[in-house]
Design a protein around this motif. Structure first.
Motif, mmCIF file in Angstrom:
data_model
loop_
_atom_site.group_PDB
_atom_site.id
_atom_site.type_symbol
_atom_site.label_atom_id
_atom_site.label_comp_id
_atom_site.label_asym_id
_atom_site.label_seq_id
_atom_site.Cartn_x
_atom_site.Cartn_y
_atom_site.Cartn_z
ATOM 1 N N ARG A 73 -49.802 23.482 28.320
ATOM 2 C CA ARG A 73 -50.268 22.518 28.695
ATOM 3 C C ARG A 73 -49.917 21.239 27.922
ATOM 4 N N GLY A 74 -50.526 20.041 28.761
ATOM 5 C CA GLY A 74 -50.707 18.732 28.643
ATOM 6 C C GLY A 74 -51.915 18.781 28.420
ATOM 7 N N PRO A 75 -51.079 16.928 27.623
ATOM 8 C CA PRO A 75 -52.295 15.825 26.897
ATOM 9 C C PRO A 75 -53.792 15.781 28.038
ATOM 10 N N ASN A 76 -53.466 15.559 29.959
ATOM 11 C CA ASN A 76 -54.221 16.167 30.153
ATOM 12 C C ASN A 76 -54.712 16.823 31.154
ATOM 13 N N GLY A 77 -54.200 18.105 30.808
ATOM 14 C CA GLY A 77 -54.749 19.323 31.641
ATOM 15 C C GLY A 77 -52.797 19.828 31.624
ATOM 16 N N PRO A 78 -52.834 20.636 33.036
ATOM 17 C CA PRO A 78 -51.906 21.322 33.200
ATOM 18 C C PRO A 78 -50.261 20.708 33.836
ATOM 19 N N GLU A 79 -49.480 21.224 34.152
ATOM 20 C CA GLU A 79 -48.100 20.929 33.700
ATOM 21 C C GLU A 79 -46.952 21.553 34.061
ATOM 22 N N PRO A 80 -46.226 21.111 35.511
ATOM 23 C CA PRO A 80 -44.974 21.446 35.742
ATOM 24 C C PRO A 80 -44.395 22.221 34.728
ATOM 25 N N THR A 81 -43.113 23.279 34.710
ATOM 26 C CA THR A 81 -42.308 23.551 34.317
ATOM 27 C C THR A 81 -41.386 23.007 34.898
ATOM 28 N N HIS A 82 -41.616 23.225 35.975
ATOM 29 C CA HIS A 82 -40.007 23.198 37.058
ATOM 30 C C HIS A 82 -39.857 21.973 38.217
ATOM 31 N N PHE A 83 -39.235 21.213 38.044
ATOM 32 C CA PHE A 83 -38.471 20.445 39.043
ATOM 33 C C PHE A 83 -39.313 20.485 40.322
ATOM 34 N N ARG A 84 -39.574 21.366 40.746
ATOM 35 C CA ARG A 84 -39.515 21.377 42.078
ATOM 36 C C ARG A 84 -41.257 21.074 42.429
ATOM 37 N N GLU A 85 -42.292 21.797 41.093
ATOM 38 C CA GLU A 85 -43.076 21.608 41.319
ATOM 39 C C GLU A 85 -43.632 20.334 40.780
ATOM 40 N N ALA A 86 -43.137 18.858 39.791
ATOM 41 C CA ALA A 86 -42.879 18.087 39.613
ATOM 42 C C ALA A 86 -43.162 16.954 41.472
ATOM 43 N N PHE A 87 -41.967 18.209 41.436
ATOM 44 C CA PHE A 87 -41.819 17.022 43.147
ATOM 45 C C PHE A 87 -42.944 16.914 43.861
ATOM 46 N N ARG A 88 -43.282 18.325 44.170
ATOM 47 C CA ARG A 88 -44.233 18.300 44.792
ATOM 48 C C ARG A 88 -45.691 17.808 44.645
ATOM 49 N N GLN A 89 -45.833 17.690 43.377
ATOM 50 C CA GLN A 89 -46.766 16.481 43.082
ATOM 51 C C GLN A 89 -47.067 15.135 43.242
ATOM 52 N N ARG A 90 -45.946 14.966 43.890
ATOM 53 C CA ARG A 90 -45.474 12.994 43.820
ATOM 54 C C ARG A 90 -45.941 13.321 45.259
ATOM 55 N N GLY A 91 -46.362 14.211 46.252
ATOM 56 C CA GLY A 91 -46.644 14.367 46.912
ATOM 57 C C GLY A 91 -45.656 14.469 48.581
ATOM 58 N N PRO A 92 -45.884 13.817 49.995
ATOM 59 C CA PRO A 92 -44.881 13.705 50.465
ATOM 60 C C PRO A 92 -43.589 13.128 50.526
ATOM 61 N N SER A 93 -42.550 13.419 51.317
ATOM 62 C CA SER A 93 -41.046 13.029 50.733
ATOM 63 C C SER A 93 -41.339 11.279 51.592
ATOM 64 N N ASN A 94 -42.718 11.182 52.883
ATOM 65 C CA ASN A 94 -42.615 10.123 53.842
ATOM 66 C C ASN A 94 -43.735 9.201 53.126
ATOM 67 N N TYR A 95 -43.837 9.798 51.376
ATOM 68 C CA TYR A 95 -44.822 8.627 51.081
ATOM 69 C C TYR A 95 -43.601 7.604 50.123
ATOM 70 N N PHE A 96 -43.484 6.489 50.110
ATOM 71 C CA PHE A 96 -42.326 5.646 49.649
ATOM 72 C C PHE A 96 -42.272 5.789 48.379
ATOM 73 N N HIS A 97 -41.946 6.266 47.268
ATOM 74 C CA HIS A 97 -41.675 6.417 45.493
ATOM 75 C C HIS A 97 -40.250 6.740 45.120
ATOM 76 N N GLY A 98 -40.242 6.265 43.638
ATOM 77 C CA GLY A 98 -38.920 6.181 42.619
ATOM 78 C C GLY A 98 -37.546 5.417 44.081
#
Length: 110
Positions: A73-98
């Motif tokens: 449970r996060g302040p704005n809804g569910p949050e992942p606990t594993h880095f893989r799922e956190a990475f998936r939330q950022r979208g495809p790696s062909n989008y520039f971020h980070g």
């Protein structure tokens, strides 16, 4: 549950998959599927999650590869606990971020 993770009150979970047509990550919510992981339904009961997963598997014309992931449970809804799922939330790696945006900025300054 067929996967290694089974939701409970102590370790809740959400169901995620990929949109069949677009390929984007989606999360199961009360009224279907959402691209916003904060709107995902949080499951705290293994049996209810299993039924929801079976429903998701039956929606093969909408999503592909549904599975249950651990979330908290996060302040704005569910949050992942594993880095893989956190990475998936950022979208495809062909989008520039980070680090991708940093490297792009460095290349344009040369």
């Amino acid at each position: 549950m067929s996967k290694a993770f089974a939701p409970s009150a102590a370790k809740p979970g959400v169901i995620t998959a990929n949109d069949l047509r677009e390929g984007h990550n989606v999360w199961m919510c009360e009224d279907g599927w959402t691209a916003d992981p904060a709107q995902a339904t949080l499951f705290e009961d293994e049996a209810i999650a299993e039924l929801a997963l079976l429903k998701a598997i039956g929606q093969s014309g909408i999503v592909v590869g549904p599975y249950v992931i651990e979330a908290r449970r996060g302040p704005n809804g569910p949050e992942p606990t594993h880095f893989r799922e956190a990475f998936r939330q950022r979208g495809p790696s062909n989008y520039f971020h980070g680090i991708q945006t940093t490297k792009q900025a460095e290349a344009s300054n040369v």
